[in-house]
Design a protein around this motif. Sequence first.
Motif, mmCIF file in Angstrom:
data_model
loop_
_atom_site.group_PDB
_atom_site.id
_atom_site.type_symbol
_atom_site.label_atom_id
_atom_site.label_comp_id
_atom_site.label_asym_id
_atom_site.label_seq_id
_atom_site.Cartn_x
_atom_site.Cartn_y
_atom_site.Cartn_z
ATOM 1 N N GLN A 6 18.191 -22.757 38.146
ATOM 2 C CA GLN A 6 19.020 -22.587 36.944
ATOM 3 C C GLN A 6 18.541 -21.372 36.145
ATOM 4 O OE1 GLN A 6 18.356 -26.564 35.638
ATOM 5 N NE2 GLN A 6 20.421 -27.263 36.189
ATOM 6 N N ARG A 61 15.326 -27.506 40.912
ATOM 7 C CA ARG A 61 16.603 -27.196 40.276
ATOM 8 C C ARG A 61 16.452 -26.270 39.062
ATOM 9 N NH1 ARG A 61 20.822 -30.963 41.365
ATOM 10 N NH2 ARG A 61 22.554 -30.544 39.968
ATOM 11 N N GLU A 97 26.448 -27.458 39.111
ATOM 12 C CA GLU A 97 25.640 -28.652 39.372
ATOM 13 C C GLU A 97 25.987 -29.272 40.732
ATOM 14 O OE1 GLU A 97 22.958 -29.277 37.519
ATOM 15 O OE2 GLU A 97 23.599 -27.493 36.412
ATOM 16 N N LEU A 134 24.260 -27.215 43.261
ATOM 17 C CA LEU A 134 22.812 -27.483 43.284
ATOM 18 C C LEU A 134 22.527 -28.832 43.955
ATOM 19 C CD1 LEU A 134 21.733 -26.130 39.766
ATOM 20 C CD2 LEU A 134 21.138 -25.174 42.000
ATOM 21 N N ASP A 135 23.430 -29.791 43.754
ATOM 22 C CA ASP A 135 23.277 -31.100 44.433
ATOM 23 C C ASP A 135 23.316 -30.896 45.949
ATOM 24 O OD1 ASP A 135 23.214 -32.463 42.047
ATOM 25 O OD2 ASP A 135 25.304 -33.146 42.128
ATOM 26 N N THR A 141 20.254 -29.175 47.274
ATOM 27 C CA THR A 141 19.140 -30.139 47.316
ATOM 28 C C THR A 141 19.243 -31.004 48.567
ATOM 29 O OG1 THR A 141 19.079 -30.140 44.916
ATOM 30 C CG2 THR A 141 18.072 -32.039 46.008
#
Length: 276
Positions: free
Chosen positions: A73, A69, A49, A52-53, A56
Amino acid sequence: MTTLALAVTGRGLVDPTEPVIRADDEGLLRGRAAFETLRVYDGRPFALEAHLDRLTASAASIGLPAVERRRLQVLVGLVLPKASGGDASLRLVWTAGPTGGLPTALALLSTVPDWIEATRERGATAVSLLGVRASAPWLLPGVKSTSYAVNMAAEAEARRRGVDEALFVDDDGVVLEGTVTNIWWRAGETLFTPSLELGILAGVTRATMIELAPECGYRVQEGAYPLSQLLEAEEAFTTSSVREVMPLVEVDGRTLGRGPAADALQGTLRRVVGKV
Ligand SMILES: Cc1ncc(COP(=O)(O)O)c(C=O)c1O
């Protein structure tokens, strides 16, 4: 390093030797793509996560279409079984796509390169090279984009000079980061690492180290430090998701002591990810 699996938006799992990026994708033509590399431990991605943050945020800085996202995933879920419950390196890519078109997302699973453990055992050597302090938004501070040709060229220069890594230092002599790592050093019980305000990448491993350092008996001080401070350190190491904590035994020809902090942090990291 062997590629184990590749998953692509709209196609799912594909043969990793197949072409998957359009020739007019801005990611290919101009390096307008964001990426992440993370470690898979016993079949589980570490800090997915957080990666992914960052993906982004990188995509937003480069002006790419917003990262979806959920799509990433799903792609991760497709490639992970190919780790067969073992360790692997997982790369995520989010491209700009063709002008006015759709981005492509990739999840690429590979084996962890063998040289990492061998280098950790003997300790890595490094050379400082001039780097740019990303002090304006268009210099993309803290952005992990596929425009890494400069980083790769610096790495090649380090190898040409007979060492393992390059460390970027700005033209005021302030230590920034490695080509694919964050840098740390120790004096007494204090660990020093360059501040994110210098425009360096906010390493996920760096953040993990800041969390774990106190339980290993160290305090962390972030700031703008001259190269001379690193060269006089009692020990130094770099951190990244795939290389984890890598002791440095030589910088610019100066021998650095092998110290307890790198080993303690590496051991604690391994415990946190459930390896020991
Ligand atoms: C320039 C740079 N700095 C630092 C890092 C370390 O980041 P992380 O710990 O999230 O892998 C990387 C990772 O690839 C990087 O490319």
